[in-house]
Every structure is written in C-alpha cells, then in structure tokens.
Design a protein around this motif. Structure first.
Motif, PDB file in Angstrom:
ATOM      1  N   TYR A  26       0.854  -1.191   0.000  1.00 48.79           N
ATOM      2  CA  TYR A  26       0.000   0.000   0.000  1.00 48.79           C
ATOM      3  C   TYR A  26       0.886   1.236   0.000  1.00 48.79           C
ATOM      4  N   HIS A  27       0.446   2.246  -0.690  1.00 51.74           N
ATOM      5  CA  HIS A  27       1.236   3.458  -0.804  1.00 51.74           C
ATOM      6  C   HIS A  27       0.484   4.626  -0.174  1.00 51.74           C
ATOM      7  N   LEU A  28       1.193   5.729   0.025  1.00 50.01           N
ATOM      8  CA  LEU A  28       0.537   6.930   0.549  1.00 50.01           C
ATOM      9  C   LEU A  28      -0.315   7.607  -0.519  1.00 50.01           C
ATOM     10  N   PHE A  29      -0.246   7.096  -1.734  1.00 58.06           N
ATOM     11  CA  PHE A  29      -1.023   7.684  -2.816  1.00 58.06           C
ATOM     12  C   PHE A  29      -1.660   6.575  -3.653  1.00 58.06           C
ATOM     13  N   SER A  32      -3.789  11.562  -3.400  1.00 60.01           N
ATOM     14  CA  SER A  32      -3.595  11.022  -2.056  1.00 60.01           C
ATOM     15  C   SER A  32      -4.575  11.668  -1.097  1.00 60.01           C
ATOM     16  N   ASP A  33      -5.707  11.012  -0.932  1.00 58.65           N
ATOM     17  CA  ASP A  33      -6.668  11.480   0.056  1.00 58.65           C
ATOM     18  C   ASP A  33      -6.066  11.381   1.452  1.00 58.65           C
ATOM     19  N   TYR A  34      -5.173  10.400   1.632  1.00 58.71           N
ATOM     20  CA  TYR A  34      -4.577  10.190   2.952  1.00 58.71           C
ATOM     21  C   TYR A  34      -3.710  11.383   3.357  1.00 58.71           C
ATOM     22  N   ILE A  35      -2.770  11.787   2.491  1.00 58.14           N
ATOM     23  CA  ILE A  35      -1.894  12.910   2.823  1.00 58.14           C
ATOM     24  C   ILE A  35      -2.708  14.189   2.975  1.00 58.14           C
ATOM     25  N   VAL A  41       0.680  17.506  -1.876  1.00 61.99           N
ATOM     26  CA  VAL A  41       0.486  16.101  -2.275  1.00 61.99           C
ATOM     27  C   VAL A  41       1.258  15.813  -3.555  1.00 61.99           C
ATOM     28  N   ASP A  42       1.107  16.682  -4.536  1.00 63.58           N
ATOM     29  CA  ASP A  42       1.795  16.504  -5.824  1.00 63.58           C
ATOM     30  C   ASP A  42       3.307  16.449  -5.642  1.00 63.58           C
ATOM     31  N   LEU A  43       3.848  17.354  -4.855  1.00 67.32           N
ATOM     32  CA  LEU A  43       5.299  17.409  -4.654  1.00 67.32           C
ATOM     33  C   LEU A  43       5.804  16.190  -3.888  1.00 67.32           C
ATOM     34  N   LEU A  44       5.070  15.772  -2.865  1.00 68.96           N
ATOM     35  CA  LEU A  44       5.482  14.605  -2.089  1.00 68.96           C
ATOM     36  C   LEU A  44       5.485  13.345  -2.946  1.00 68.96           C
ATOM     37  N   VAL A  45       4.448  13.174  -3.751  1.00 69.97           N
ATOM     38  CA  VAL A  45       4.380  11.980  -4.599  1.00 69.97           C
ATOM     39  C   VAL A  45       5.479  12.027  -5.655  1.00 69.97           C
ATOM     40  N   GLN A  46       5.747  13.214  -6.193  1.00 68.67           N
ATOM     41  CA  GLN A  46       6.881  13.333  -7.127  1.00 68.67           C
ATOM     42  C   GLN A  46       8.184  12.895  -6.457  1.00 68.67           C
ATOM     43  N   ALA A  47       8.389  13.356  -5.221  1.00 70.37           N
ATOM     44  CA  ALA A  47       9.616  12.995  -4.498  1.00 70.37           C
ATOM     45  C   ALA A  47       9.690  11.487  -4.277  1.00 70.37           C
ATOM     46  N   ILE A  48       8.546  10.874  -3.961  1.00 73.91           N
ATOM     47  CA  ILE A  48       8.499   9.427  -3.725  1.00 73.91           C
ATOM     48  C   ILE A  48       8.842   8.666  -5.004  1.00 73.91           C
ATOM     49  N   LYS A  83      -3.380  -0.742  -4.373  1.00 75.82           N
ATOM     50  CA  LYS A  83      -2.213  -1.624  -4.274  1.00 75.82           C
ATOM     51  C   LYS A  83      -1.617  -1.758  -5.667  1.00 75.82           C
ATOM     52  N   PHE A  84      -0.343  -1.437  -5.788  1.00 73.76           N
ATOM     53  CA  PHE A  84       0.289  -1.522  -7.102  1.00 73.76           C
ATOM     54  C   PHE A  84       1.795  -1.559  -6.928  1.00 73.76           C
TER      55      PHE A  84
END
Length: 755
Positions: free
Chosen positions: A360-363, A372-375, A427-434, A659-660
């Motif tokens: 499971y991911h944060l996004f 990412s509804d979670y973040i 959210v966009d920046l965090l997912v980009q970093a991930i 999940k991916f």
C-alpha cells in the motif's frame, strides 16, 4: 565549549560533538526530545567503536545486538557497556511513554554520554588525555538581558505548571506550556514527541483525532475478525517497514475492538529484544513457539505480530528457521518478500494470515494521475477550520490575538497550508519525491514534515522562552526564507523528504518562457505587481514586506519565492513548470499495473528505442557494440531485432489502484523468440532513456547508477548477429562509408565488403 574532551573530538568527530550539543540544548526546554537524541548519539558512538574495531558488519544490527557482539569480540569493558545499555533502556522506555521524571532522566543521560565520550577519546584518540570533570549544562550564551528574560520566563512557566524538580513526579512536559502559542500543539507532530511514537497499549485522544482510515486498516480488520472466529491457531503477520503505521493501526484496533483484541497476544516490535543478552532472532523463536511446526496444529492461540520485512527474512533464514518450515513455506508461497501484489484475504484453511503494508502506498493511481486522500486529509487534520481541531482552536485563541500576528511566519504558514490548492500542491510534490527519488515516507515522517513546513527552525528557536520577541524582530530576508515555499526546497538538511524535494525545486526548471520572465522580473522596479497578479496567497501572507524596496541579492531570493509560489498556487500563463516526462511515466505506470496493453504500445516502443540507442545512434534494428579499444574513427554495430513481451501483464479492472507495484517491468524477446529477463524501469531510468533518445550519451555516473540495466545490456548484445556478422561505419567524415564483416559457417570463411 571549553572542554578538552569536546575539543579533541572536534578534530575528526564533529558530528558526535554536534549531536552531544543538541542533547544539551534541549535538556531544559524539551527533556523528552533530549532523551531521544541521547539514545541516537549513543548508537552513533557504538557504531564508531565497531568501525574502529574492524567490525563494520555490526553497524547493520540493532543497538542491543551490536553491544552484545562488542562484548563478545572486543575488550570494551563491562562498565562502559552497562552505560550504553542504560541509555538504550531509558530511550526505549521514553519512546513507548514509560518514563516518569523526564528531566532527571535527560540529565542522567547527558552525564552518561559525557562518560562515554571521555572513554572514547581516551581509548581511541588520545590515551594520554585526562578528561575534564563533567559540568552541569547551563543556558546558551546570550546577552545579559536575554539571560534575565529567559530566567524570568522559566519562573513564570514553572509556576503555571506547578513544576517541581524535587519529587520528580511533576516534570516539565515536552513543550513549554503557559506561553499561549500554536507551536505547543504543533510540537505534537514532531518525531521526537511522545505522540509520534506508537505504543499498542495506548491510543490517546490526540491519536484518535489524527487517525485517518486507510484501505490497509479495513483489510486488517477483516482478517482479525475472521481469525478471532476461527477454531484454529492463527498467526497474523502485519508486515512492512519502519514507521509505516503498523503499530498505530494495531493500537487503533485495540481501542476500537477491545473484546476481540483481548483474545490475541500482540507484539508490535519484533526488531529488537529489550533483554541485553537476547537477540531479536532468539526473541522471535520464543514468541512464535506455539506456531512452530510441532505445535501449530495443537493449539488455538491467536497472535498479532507486527514485523519488518527484513526481520522476517532474517528469521526464516536463521538457525531457528528449521523449526518454522510451515511459516517459511507460507512466506514464499505468498511472495511476501518479493516485489509482487498478492491477495491477502483470510484463508480458512491456513493457520497463518498476512497483510503487507509495503503493498500500500501513501497515494493512489486513478485514470493515469496520482492522488492522495490520505496525505491531504492528514494535512487537513492540522489546518481544517473546525472546532474539533485542537490546532485550529489554538490558532484562533493564540495567533489571532498575538502581538506578532502581522509579522509571524508561523501564523502565515499555518494559514497558507490550510488552502485547498496548497494541500493539493503538497500532495503533488510529495508523490513526485516518492516516485522520482524513491524515498519511503512513513506516517511518522509525514507528520514531522508538516511540522517543519510551518516552523522554520533556521531563524526561529522555539525552545527559547523569549522566542516571541525574536519573531517580532525578524529581518525581511529571514521572514521570506521562513515562508513555506522556501522551506520546502531550501532545507535538505532537515530530513530525507526535504533532501528529495530539493532535487525537484521549480527554481531549477529552465525553458524559454521562464528565462524571459526572469529577465522581466529582474528589470522591473515594481516586482510586487507580479505577486499581486499571479499568486493566490491567503490574505496578509506577504504583507510584512509589500512596501519594501528590493535590489540585488534581496531581489534574487524574492524571485525564488515567486517561482516556487507560482508552482504551488499561481494562476495565469506566465510560464510552464510541468514535467511532461514525469506525467507520461505516471500514466504508463497506471496502465501497466492495470494490464492495459493497448495503452502501452508507445511506452514499449519508446523504451525499446532508448535501449537500441544506449550505445549511440545507428541504423534501424542495429545496436552499437564495443570491441577492443575505443574507436574514434569507426563505430561497430550488430543486427538485433527486439519484439515486445507482455506475458507479465495482468488485467486489473479497478479504476483507482490502491495496491500496485511502484515501477514498470518491461520485457522483450529476440526475433528467435529468446525471452530476455524483465527490466525494472523506475522513473530515473525512464527519464534517462528519454534523454538517450534525444541524443544524450550515458556517462560513467549513469552506468554506475544503473548497474542492473548495464548487465541487461551486456546480455542483450550477446544475442545479436555479432557471431555471424557485424557492421563497421566511419565517423566524423563528410561521407561516412559502411562495411560488413560476415562469417560463412558452411565454408568456414570470413568476408569483408563495403555496403
């Protein structure tokens, strides 16, 4: 610090000195934080000892295991090991909220750390040194007026909190109460805060408020309920990485379903034993005894075990693994340690169940974009305007009445982070970093990240009782650098998240539109007009410096603020800061995980083109190869026809993927139907292949970074026509001639001809 131990360490071990001073600085204002930092420093010293004793492999172990091995394999004396263990135990207890009298314990650790550092200097640096006597820590050097102010403020705070340092039962808390400031609530988000560390025995009101429902929680709930109803023994493996929320969700289940969880034995920290002479493997061997091959079918015990994937792998491969072959087979059959997405529904026939937080991911991925509804919800828990929000209540009650309200960057950043558009940008920046930097962000790290976004520690010492007065005196440059858009990208030292974000700083994006704007901005006499016309700030965000005149260097750091803000909350069409390669990769990642081959044709073709051009430009269906010395006048190539292999695509009908797999696995086969291994294409490799297509030649750094891909290329080259024929093409001439060298197997002859 005028101390011979510290001065000696300054030459070669500055990082140990820095950590020791950090422990000392937070002693009075945040004893809990000081304890945590002290534990970390003790671990750093033990690692240095292991290195100096030529036992580097010990540095991958837990502190307990490392100390045990140092006891066995070195001459480190028992009294010093006892001090290490004492610090470790206090630190662990503090992390799980089991320490009373934090100030006394923090001072005790500080004293013991000095003993360890003195011993370290005498044994490993200068055996002739006689360490100076230990001195109780004192206030940082300040002006006489500041020291007097600090003393007066501390007296007030002690009275407000009924503080007593005699009994040890009324210790000062982690944050300084009685100063009426939002930061006291925000401090609960810090990693060094007690609230940030999970204990399965406690689910505080703060944790209840901050709790956000995730898919992994709902699936674990279902497994636990069914395991409880089973008449078989049930071992539930809650797998994942450090800080990914395993303990938090177990604590939540205990609070939400106490009658069910009461039937389970629980352990949320399988990585370390609290006993000095017991390894984590020995601990697991005892804990899981009733789930050994001999006993697993003979009882109906229920056990909920939170365990990191590395620890699980080490245990089943350890000497104790022979007792747990059923567990070992289960882990392999379910591919828990592999990079794959497996079903983890409850299996009525099995005594072992699992859920893997790493799946499971944060996004999530939906229609080719990330969300990412979670973040976003977690940020909202801090900034949403509702009366249940303890942070917002503090903001209303303190910030809006504060004398610094018009010039406080903490208040301004809190308001900034509350904007919906800003949450989406974060959210966009965090997912980009991930995705781009391949970082793993835990919930714990995420909460600390939110804290750091609001409070700039570079210019604001919140531990000082007179910090409010200093906020009121911030210079314009300091204020601007303390704003969230600048904190995001300019402080790589704060954490691995900030380090990753610094790599994707919008300021580094260069295109014709951006360059033209920079010229216009630098030549303008009224730069505030750009902010007013193009940035959607909350009211008053830049009010402090709207009337200032900016020139030279001050104009440059204002330009950085503008570009970063334009990325996050800009409007209009001044310039584009989009990363089209990243957007393309995310779309392909989505379609690949869904198994939609019709949407992947261009991706497979593009990656194939990048592979064929990796060694340089050549003819269609040819790939350059390197034979003998590096040639400057000729290039040598072979024929190689690659076909796409999509046998690993699996159809997934979900529109939104929770999940991916976080990278793309592509496969190719030769014209002779020889299947090559699948390549793992992450964003970094995908981006590099795009550059190769456009004429870029990979350098030594690239080749060292993508070692697995280089190995793939070597195997690929061996499958071409080089055993039958090669092509030689002239380089750097007005008219490059081409030749062919071929081998005639039937007549056992070579033939060389111009083509």
């Amino acid at each position: 610090m005028d101390n011979n131990v510290i001065k000696t360490l300054e030459n070669g071990y500055k990082f140990l000195v820095k950590q020791f001073l950090e422990v000392e600085e937070s002693l009075i204002t945040s004893p809990h934080s000081s304890i945590v930092k002290g534990r970390i420093l003790a671990e750093s010293i033990s690692k240095e000892v292991a290195t100096l004793e030529n036992l580097n492999y010990l540095n991958t172990l837990s502190q307990n295991d490392r100390l045990r091995e140092l006891s066995r394999h070195t001459d480190v004396e028992k009294w010093i090991l006892d001090i290490f263990h004492n610090i470790r135990n206090i630190g662990n207890n503090a992390a799980h909220g089991k320490v009373e009298g934090e100030l006394q314990n923090a001072l005790h650790i500080h004293r013991n750390l000095y003993k360890i550092l003195s011993w370290f200097v005498e044994i490993y640096i200068d055996p002739n040194i006689k360490a100076d006597d230990y001195e109780e820590p004192c206030l940082q050097k300040s002006s006489d007026k500041e020291i007097e102010d600090i003393k007066n403020e501390i007296k007030k705070i002690k009275l407000n909190n009924n503080y007593s340092n005699e009994s040890g039962k009324n210790e000062k808390p982690t944050v300084i109460k009685g100063r009426d400031c939002l930061i006291d609530e925000l401090s609960k988000l810090r990693q060094s805060s007690k609230e940030a560390v999970e204990s399965i025995k406690e689910f505080s009101d703060f944790k209840k408020y901050m709790h956000v429902i995730r898919n992994v929680q709902e699936e674990l709930e279902e497994i636990v309920k069914k395991a409880n109803e089973s008449d078989k023994s049930q071992l539930i493996l809650v797998c994942g990485s450090v800080g990914d929320g395993k303990s938090h969700i177990i604590s939540y289940l205990q609070n939400e379903y106490p009658e069910i969880i009461a039937n389970f034995k629980i352990d949320n920290d399988a990585t370390e034993s609290l006993l000095p002479n017991q390894t984590s493997m020995e601990k697991l061997n005892i804990l899981l005894d009733n789930f050994s091959d001999e006993k697993i079918k003979k009882n109906n015990d229920k056990f909920l075990l939170a365990i990191n994937l590395g620890t699980l792998n080490n245990f089943i491969d350890s000497e104790y693994g022979e007792r747990f072959l059923t567990l070992k087979r289960f882990v392999k059959e379910k591919k828990i340690l592999d990079t794959s997405i497996e079903s983890n529904g409850f299996d009525e026939e099995s005594n072992i169940q699992f859920i893997n937080f790493s799946d499971y991911h944060l996004f999530t991925l939906k229609n080719g974009i990330v969300r990412s509804d979670y973040i976003k919800t977690l940020i909202g828990k801090v900034t949403d305007k509702n009366e249940n929000n303890l942070f917002y209540k503090s903001y209303k009650g303190n910030c809006l009445e504060c004398e610094n309200k018009a010039k406080c960057p903490i208040k301004a950043n809190y308001e900034f982070l509350g904007e919906e558009e800003i949450k989406d940008s974060i959210v966009d920046l965090l997912v980009q970093a991930i995705i781009k930097e391949k970082i793993i962000v835990s919930t714990r790290a995420l909460l600390n990240f939110i804290y750091e976004l609001i409070i700039s520690r570079t210019y604001i010492d919140i531990n000082s009782p007179v910090f409010k007065k200093k906020i009121g005196k911030l210079k314009i440059k300091e204020y601007i650098k303390s704003l969230t858009p600048n904190i995001l990208f300019e402080h790589r030292e704060l954490s691995f998240i900030f380090k990753a974000l610094s790599e994707i700083d919008p300021v580094n994006i260069r295109n014709e539109e951006v360059d033209e704007f920079i010229v216009k901005f630098n030549s303008s006499e009224n730069i505030m007009k750009f902010f007013e016309s193009n940035i959607n700030y909350p009211k008053g965000y830049i009010e402090k410096f709207k009337e200032e005149e900016f020139k030279g260097e001050s104009k440059r750091y204002l330009l950085k603020l503008f570009i970063r803000s334009y990325y996050m909350c800009g409007y209009g069409d001044l310039f584009s800061l989009k990363d089209t390669v990243y957007e393309e990769y995310v779309r392909n990642l989505y379609y690949w995980n869904k198994g939609e081959k019709n949407n992947l044709r261009n991706m497979y073709s593009k990656i194939k083109e990048g592979i064929m051009k990796w060694n340089g430009e050549t003819s269609k269906n040819n790939i350059n190869i390197f034979i003998g010395k590096n040639q400057t006048k000729y290039k040598i190539s072979e024929e190689l026809e690659l076909k796409i292999n999509i046998s690993n695509l699996h159809k997934n009908d979900d529109v939104e993927l929770n999940k991916f797999i976080s990278f793309i696995q592509v496969g190719y086969k030769t014209d002779k139907d020889i299947n090559l291994q699948f390549i793992n294409v992450d964003y970094a490799l995908y981006s590099l292949l795009n550059k190769v297509i456009n004429g870029y030649r990979p350098n030594k750094k690239d080749r060292n970074r993508f070692i697995n891909f280089i190995e793939y290329m070597k195997k690929l080259e061996n499958l071409g026509s080089q055993k039958e024929q090669i092509f030689i093409t002239e380089k750097n001439r007005d008219e490059n001639r081409k030749y062919k060298l071929e081998y005639d197997e039937e007549f056992d002859q070579y033939r060389f001809l111009e083509i």
